[in-house]
Design a protein around this motif. Sequence first.
Motif, mmCIF file in Angstrom:
data_model
loop_
_atom_site.group_PDB
_atom_site.id
_atom_site.type_symbol
_atom_site.label_atom_id
_atom_site.label_comp_id
_atom_site.label_asym_id
_atom_site.label_seq_id
_atom_site.Cartn_x
_atom_site.Cartn_y
_atom_site.Cartn_z
ATOM 1 N N ILE A 13 0.843 -1.207 0.000
ATOM 2 C CA ILE A 13 0.000 0.000 0.000
ATOM 3 C C ILE A 13 0.873 1.250 0.000
ATOM 4 N N LYS A 14 1.920 1.248 0.814
ATOM 5 C CA LYS A 14 2.844 2.389 0.877
ATOM 6 C C LYS A 14 3.503 2.634 -0.479
ATOM 7 N N ALA A 15 3.952 1.559 -1.122
ATOM 8 C CA ALA A 15 4.623 1.687 -2.423
ATOM 9 C C ALA A 15 3.674 2.225 -3.482
ATOM 10 N N ILE A 16 2.439 1.757 -3.472
ATOM 11 C CA ILE A 16 1.460 2.219 -4.471
ATOM 12 C C ILE A 16 1.081 3.667 -4.228
ATOM 13 N N ILE A 17 0.895 4.050 -2.970
ATOM 14 C CA ILE A 17 0.551 5.442 -2.654
ATOM 15 C C ILE A 17 1.686 6.381 -3.057
ATOM 16 N N ASN A 18 2.929 5.983 -2.783
ATOM 17 C CA ASN A 18 4.070 6.844 -3.096
ATOM 18 C C ASN A 18 4.392 6.885 -4.590
ATOM 19 N N ASN A 19 3.911 5.931 -5.361
ATOM 20 C CA ASN A 19 4.193 5.902 -6.791
ATOM 21 C C ASN A 19 2.873 5.836 -7.551
ATOM 22 N N TYR A 20 2.459 4.669 -7.946
ATOM 23 C CA TYR A 20 1.157 4.416 -8.554
ATOM 24 C C TYR A 20 0.998 2.912 -8.661
#
Length: 160
Positions: free
Chosen positions: A117-124
């Motif tokens: 979730i963190k990776a997707i929020i910070n990137n896409y």
Amino acid sequence: MNTKGHCCPKYVILQAVYFKLRFTLSYRDVEEIMKIRGVIVDHATIQRWVYKFMPFIEAEMKNRKARVGKSWRMDETYIKVKGIWCYLYRAVDKSGNTVDFLLTRKRQRMSAQSFLIKAIINNYRPRVINIDKSGSNTAAIKVYNRRSFSKIKIRVLSHL
């Protein structure tokens, strides 16, 4: 970023905040460095500047960050940090650029899920994620797909 009403010009404030964030110095160390540069400012003032202007600097750095690819490779490994064994979750794109990472004490589905979730929020959201035979990563991606109604493709590779 509005620095109107502050005792120093914008470039001085940004320099002090940069020193604090970039070099993990104490506020008193930054005060001393600023004194060497001819700027007399109290360490408490520098602390207020950091709290006030850090979100602006963080947003600017996020805007400057290079975009990552739509195909990620996600894995976890067990490493020793300061004498303590921890799990390092990381994701890199097809070109080898780091998407994100997370360091945790335990290997759990929730750790992998919070990392994703963190990776997707910070990137896409990626199109496909290549993983090893990790059950926690597989479960995290499936839960994310189910909860967000997305279709991130999972590709399990044995040589990762």
